[in-house]
Design a protein around this motif. Structure first.
Motif, PDB file in Angstrom:
ATOM      1  N   ASP A 180       0.820  -1.183  -0.012  1.00 52.71           N
ATOM      2  CA  ASP A 180       0.172  -0.094  -0.114  1.00 52.71           C
ATOM      3  C   ASP A 180       0.780   1.170   0.151  1.00 52.71           C
ATOM      4  O   ASP A 180       0.414   2.314   0.266  1.00 52.71           O
ATOM      5  CB  ASP A 180      -0.891   0.159   1.168  1.00 52.71           C
ATOM      6  CG  ASP A 180      -1.963  -1.128   0.973  1.00 52.71           C
ATOM      7  OD1 ASP A 180      -2.278  -1.649   0.074  1.00 52.71           O
ATOM      8  OD2 ASP A 180      -2.454  -1.606   2.252  1.00 52.71           O
ATOM      9  N   VAL A 181       2.010   1.108  -0.245  1.00 55.65           N
ATOM     10  CA  VAL A 181       3.032   2.535  -0.601  1.00 55.65           C
ATOM     11  C   VAL A 181       2.588   3.281  -1.512  1.00 55.65           C
ATOM     12  O   VAL A 181       2.485   2.875  -2.655  1.00 55.65           O
ATOM     13  CB  VAL A 181       4.430   2.109  -0.730  1.00 55.65           C
ATOM     14  CG1 VAL A 181       5.321   3.162  -0.699  1.00 55.65           C
ATOM     15  CG2 VAL A 181       4.636   1.106   0.597  1.00 55.65           C
ATOM     16  N   GLY A 182       2.139   4.461  -1.343  1.00 55.11           N
ATOM     17  CA  GLY A 182       1.613   5.225  -2.334  1.00 55.11           C
ATOM     18  C   GLY A 182       0.121   5.056  -2.531  1.00 55.11           C
ATOM     19  O   GLY A 182      -0.165   5.754  -3.497  1.00 55.11           O
ATOM     20  N   ALA A 183      -0.424   4.162  -1.963  1.00 50.82           N
ATOM     21  CA  ALA A 183      -1.948   4.097  -2.386  1.00 50.82           C
ATOM     22  C   ALA A 183      -2.689   5.249  -1.920  1.00 50.82           C
ATOM     23  O   ALA A 183      -2.409   5.960  -1.126  1.00 50.82           O
ATOM     24  CB  ALA A 183      -2.359   2.885  -1.335  1.00 50.82           C
ATOM     25  N   GLY A 184      -4.134   5.390  -2.850  1.00 53.72           N
ATOM     26  CA  GLY A 184      -4.900   6.423  -2.841  1.00 53.72           C
ATOM     27  C   GLY A 184      -5.536   6.172  -1.573  1.00 53.72           C
ATOM     28  O   GLY A 184      -5.537   5.141  -0.716  1.00 53.72           O
ATOM     29  N   GLU A 185      -6.445   7.248  -1.146  1.00 55.47           N
ATOM     30  CA  GLU A 185      -7.189   7.239  -0.147  1.00 55.47           C
ATOM     31  C   GLU A 185      -8.112   5.884   0.042  1.00 55.47           C
ATOM     32  O   GLU A 185      -8.706   5.501   1.054  1.00 55.47           O
ATOM     33  CB  GLU A 185      -7.915   8.778   0.338  1.00 55.47           C
ATOM     34  CG  GLU A 185      -6.991   9.742   0.788  1.00 55.47           C
ATOM     35  CD  GLU A 185      -6.276   9.579   1.984  1.00 55.47           C
ATOM     36  OE1 GLU A 185      -6.920   9.062   2.952  1.00 55.47           O
ATOM     37  OE2 GLU A 185      -5.029  10.011   1.631  1.00 55.47           O
ATOM     38  N   ALA A 186      -8.814   5.650  -1.065  1.00 57.14           N
ATOM     39  CA  ALA A 186      -9.806   4.763  -1.332  1.00 57.14           C
ATOM     40  C   ALA A 186      -9.267   3.231  -0.730  1.00 57.14           C
ATOM     41  O   ALA A 186      -9.796   2.647  -0.076  1.00 57.14           O
ATOM     42  CB  ALA A 186     -10.405   4.449  -2.669  1.00 57.14           C
ATOM     43  N   VAL A 187      -7.938   3.249  -0.994  1.00 57.39           N
ATOM     44  CA  VAL A 187      -7.127   1.987  -0.307  1.00 57.39           C
ATOM     45  C   VAL A 187      -7.014   2.059   1.255  1.00 57.39           C
ATOM     46  O   VAL A 187      -7.398   1.237   1.963  1.00 57.39           O
ATOM     47  CB  VAL A 187      -6.114   1.689  -1.192  1.00 57.39           C
ATOM     48  CG1 VAL A 187      -5.547   0.442  -0.384  1.00 57.39           C
ATOM     49  CG2 VAL A 187      -6.463   1.210  -2.490  1.00 57.39           C
ATOM     50  N   LYS A 188      -6.755   3.157   1.476  1.00 64.75           N
ATOM     51  CA  LYS A 188      -6.016   3.410   2.765  1.00 64.75           C
ATOM     52  C   LYS A 188      -7.278   3.295   3.801  1.00 64.75           C
ATOM     53  O   LYS A 188      -7.207   2.677   4.986  1.00 64.75           O
ATOM     54  CB  LYS A 188      -5.312   4.861   2.945  1.00 64.75           C
ATOM     55  CG  LYS A 188      -4.139   4.897   2.313  1.00 64.75           C
ATOM     56  CD  LYS A 188      -3.400   6.251   2.528  1.00 64.75           C
ATOM     57  CE  LYS A 188      -2.338   6.247   1.750  1.00 64.75           C
ATOM     58  NZ  LYS A 188      -1.668   7.722   1.937  1.00 64.75           N
ATOM     59  N   TRP A 189      -8.578   3.633   3.617  1.00 69.83           N
ATOM     60  CA  TRP A 189      -9.444   3.851   4.500  1.00 69.83           C
ATOM     61  C   TRP A 189     -10.088   2.393   4.662  1.00 69.83           C
ATOM     62  O   TRP A 189     -10.542   1.776   5.500  1.00 69.83           O
ATOM     63  CB  TRP A 189     -10.457   4.608   4.353  1.00 69.83           C
ATOM     64  CG  TRP A 189     -11.476   5.016   3.110  1.00 69.83           C
ATOM     65  CD1 TRP A 189     -11.540   5.558   1.871  1.00 69.83           C
ATOM     66  CD2 TRP A 189     -12.941   3.777   2.894  1.00 69.83           C
ATOM     67  NE1 TRP A 189     -12.621   5.109   1.138  1.00 69.83           N
ATOM     68  CE2 TRP A 189     -13.230   4.255   1.814  1.00 69.83           C
ATOM     69  CE3 TRP A 189     -13.210   2.755   3.988  1.00 69.83           C
ATOM     70  CZ2 TRP A 189     -14.451   3.300   1.416  1.00 69.83           C
ATOM     71  CZ3 TRP A 189     -14.529   2.352   3.373  1.00 69.83           C
ATOM     72  CH2 TRP A 189     -14.913   2.499   2.374  1.00 69.83           C
ATOM     73  N   ARG A 190     -10.149   1.758   3.580  1.00 74.11           N
ATOM     74  CA  ARG A 190     -10.458   0.438   3.440  1.00 74.11           C
ATOM     75  C   ARG A 190      -9.771  -0.630   4.399  1.00 74.11           C
ATOM     76  O   ARG A 190     -10.158  -1.961   4.428  1.00 74.11           O
ATOM     77  CB  ARG A 190     -10.828  -0.163   2.044  1.00 74.11           C
ATOM     78  CG  ARG A 190     -12.101   0.479   1.088  1.00 74.11           C
ATOM     79  CD  ARG A 190     -12.218  -0.061  -0.177  1.00 74.11           C
ATOM     80  NE  ARG A 190     -13.396   0.335  -0.827  1.00 74.11           N
ATOM     81  CZ  ARG A 190     -13.615   1.457  -1.276  1.00 74.11           C
ATOM     82  NH1 ARG A 190     -12.699   2.273  -1.472  1.00 74.11           N
ATOM     83  NH2 ARG A 190     -14.823   1.714  -1.957  1.00 74.11           N
ATOM     84  N   THR A 191      -8.426  -0.404   4.358  1.00 76.27           N
ATOM     85  CA  THR A 191      -7.405  -1.113   5.072  1.00 76.27           C
ATOM     86  C   THR A 191      -7.222  -0.959   6.349  1.00 76.27           C
ATOM     87  O   THR A 191      -6.257  -1.517   7.152  1.00 76.27           O
ATOM     88  CB  THR A 191      -6.339  -1.502   4.347  1.00 76.27           C
ATOM     89  OG1 THR A 191      -5.759  -0.266   4.111  1.00 76.27           O
ATOM     90  CG2 THR A 191      -6.606  -2.194   2.968  1.00 76.27           C
ATOM     91  N   ASN A 192      -7.976   0.074   7.054  1.00 70.73           N
ATOM     92  CA  ASN A 192      -7.742   0.762   8.145  1.00 70.73           C
ATOM     93  C   ASN A 192      -9.282   0.260   9.219  1.00 70.73           C
ATOM     94  O   ASN A 192     -10.093   0.683   8.841  1.00 70.73           O
ATOM     95  CB  ASN A 192      -7.786   2.303   8.388  1.00 70.73           C
ATOM     96  CG  ASN A 192      -7.440   2.818   9.835  1.00 70.73           C
ATOM     97  OD1 ASN A 192      -7.696   2.033  10.681  1.00 70.73           O
ATOM     98  ND2 ASN A 192      -6.986   3.893   9.659  1.00 70.73           N
ATOM     99  N   THR A 199     -13.511  -5.690   8.949  1.00 65.81           N
ATOM    100  CA  THR A 199     -13.061  -6.609   7.764  1.00 65.81           C
ATOM    101  C   THR A 199     -13.069  -5.801   6.686  1.00 65.81           C
ATOM    102  O   THR A 199     -13.065  -4.669   6.542  1.00 65.81           O
ATOM    103  CB  THR A 199     -14.284  -7.511   7.100  1.00 65.81           C
ATOM    104  OG1 THR A 199     -15.549  -6.639   6.316  1.00 65.81           O
ATOM    105  CG2 THR A 199     -15.026  -8.280   8.222  1.00 65.81           C
ATOM    106  N   PHE A 200     -11.981  -6.276   5.401  1.00 67.96           N
ATOM    107  CA  PHE A 200     -11.691  -5.674   4.320  1.00 67.96           C
ATOM    108  C   PHE A 200     -12.559  -6.135   3.353  1.00 67.96           C
ATOM    109  O   PHE A 200     -13.686  -5.760   2.764  1.00 67.96           O
ATOM    110  CB  PHE A 200     -10.269  -5.448   3.995  1.00 67.96           C
ATOM    111  CG  PHE A 200      -9.637  -5.126   2.898  1.00 67.96           C
ATOM    112  CD1 PHE A 200     -10.677  -4.314   2.106  1.00 67.96           C
ATOM    113  CD2 PHE A 200      -8.386  -5.427   2.187  1.00 67.96           C
ATOM    114  CE1 PHE A 200     -10.335  -3.623   0.809  1.00 67.96           C
ATOM    115  CE2 PHE A 200      -8.153  -4.913   0.974  1.00 67.96           C
ATOM    116  CZ  PHE A 200      -8.883  -4.222   0.098  1.00 67.96           C
ATOM    117  N   VAL A 201     -11.934  -7.353   2.458  1.00 67.17           N
ATOM    118  CA  VAL A 201     -12.553  -8.006   1.391  1.00 67.17           C
ATOM    119  C   VAL A 201     -14.027  -8.555   1.692  1.00 67.17           C
ATOM    120  O   VAL A 201     -14.815  -8.561   0.838  1.00 67.17           O
ATOM    121  CB  VAL A 201     -11.587  -8.817   0.607  1.00 67.17           C
ATOM    122  CG1 VAL A 201     -10.532  -8.078  -0.146  1.00 67.17           C
ATOM    123  CG2 VAL A 201     -11.170  -9.843   1.224  1.00 67.17           C
TER     124      VAL A 201
END
Length: 389
Positions: A180-192, A199-201
């Protein structure tokens, strides 16, 4: 005659407000406006208010109705004769409960993204509030608007498969295969966990599988469940980017569901196979216009959407006809249409229509959250079999 469409003819569009975490979501927005069942009149289109206002004006919303957040939207729209009536919530998961409650308290109907909330207790509280206010809460299970999903449900209901024995489902893609290095906000909030929930997926894409199976197999109930989940990218732990769920149903059937966002090379696909004692059916959103029907001892058949040999429920949801291919936009449009019809019926006090009308409502959203709670409980117990509660 298509009852779902006829019920809508001649009624004015609902005034729709849109709440987004970022200025995306075209398929939802265009799906909502497809049948002129909603008119987009206002919104808070981005966490960055200025960026959201710029986006809103570009899609035709007046600048003074592009708000900074949902609180401003509710307050400012309350005094308008042409104010918002329905709010579509497509913000990060942790905001769903708070925003939905605020909208219901303000007398507004809600269409919310999934997973609906973090806990079943929150779902039950909101369901009670919606009932007290006489309002509808719809849930954006957008894939179940495909006509052949309802063909499968009709075939199961008519006994064409026999007794259901096996349920096999998959939804995977490879877009989170890297770190997730450099990932956008849509990825960051989904994995927090603070913003995504437990859960995530499983919550992000697994609930689509679970709800679609509920539509096709409403008579089957899960008795036991085992969930094995893993974060292949360690920084996503304790949330998962891959999971397998095994299920035992009350009729003795066995189910397998697996979801993954690290299926490298997969551009994104869902597959459903329902196996009975007489026959099997298989459908994938990669080929949404085809349903594979396999009867034991007979040649395999491919059923095409829009053909007169299909069941009434499938034909009623068909928009293009057999000559033309249906897509995800058509499915989303159906979901928003069916929710609009539920809102209209609720306003008219037509409870008989609501009892027979299909749409993903608060009960569907609660079911998804309940399934997630059980998955997490099993996974946290070391991928143990648990009784489904």
């Amino acid at each position: 005659m298509d009852r779902r469409r006829v019920e809508w003819h001649g009624l004015r569009p609902f005034h729709l407000g849109r709440l987004c975490g970022d200025a995306r979501g075209r398929r939802r927005r265009t799906g909502a406006q497809r049948d002129d069942t909603y008119r987009l009149v206002c919104g808070a289109f981005d966490l960055d208010a200025e960026r959201g206002r710029d986006f809103g004006t570009k899609i035709g919303v007046a600048a003074d109705r592009c708000y900074g957040d949902y609180k401003e939207l509710i307050a400012m729209e309350a005094g308008r004769e042409d104010g918002v009536e329905v709010v579509s919530i497509a913000t990060p998961n942790f905001t769903h409960y708070e925003i939905t409650k605020a909208c219901l308290e303000a007398g507004l109907h809600v269409i919310c993204e999934k997973p609906l909330f973090f806990t079943v207790a929150e779902c039950d509280e909101v369901a009670k509030l919606a009932e007290e206010k006489g309002l509808i809460v719809g849930v954006s299970y957008g894939f179940t608007g495909h006509p052949l999903v309802h063909q499968m449900a009709a075939m199961v209901r008519k006994g064409m498969l026999g007794e259901i024995r096996i349920v096999d489902m998959q939804y995977s893609h490879g877009f989170n295969s890297g770190d997730d290095v450099g990932a956008g906000e849509a990825v960051k909030w989904r994995t927090n966990p603070k913003t995504a929930g437990p859960t995530f997926v499983l919550g992000d894409i697994g609930t689509h599988l679970y709800y679609l199976s509920e539509v096709v197999l409403p008579h089957l109930k899960i008795e036991k469940l085992l969930c094995d989940r893993k974060a292949f990218i360690p920084t996503r732990a304790p949330l998962e980017d891959h999971a397998t769920v095994l299920m035992h149903y009350d009729n003795g059937a066995r189910g397998r569901l697996w979801v993954s966002s690290v299926d490298a090379g997969n551009m994104g696909s869902q597959r459903y196979r329902f196996v009975g004692s007489k026959a099997s059916i298989e459908w994938s959103d990669a080929h949404p216009d085809q349903l594979i029907y396999e009867v034991q001892g007979e040649p395999n058949r491919i059923l095409h959407h829009g053909m007169p040999y299909l069941e009434e429920e499938s034909l009623a949801a068909d928009r293009m006809g057999a000559l033309h291919t249906e897509g995800l936009g058509d499915s989303w449009a159906n979901i928003y249409l069916w929710i609009a019809q539920a809102i209209d019926a609720k306003r008219r006090g037509d409870e008989a229509f609501l009892r027979s009308h299909h749409y993903p409502g608060i009960k569907a959203g609660t079911g998804g959250v309940r399934w997630l709670e059980n998955c997490v409980r099993s996974a946290d117990a070391g991928a143990a079999w648990i009784d489904f509660k």
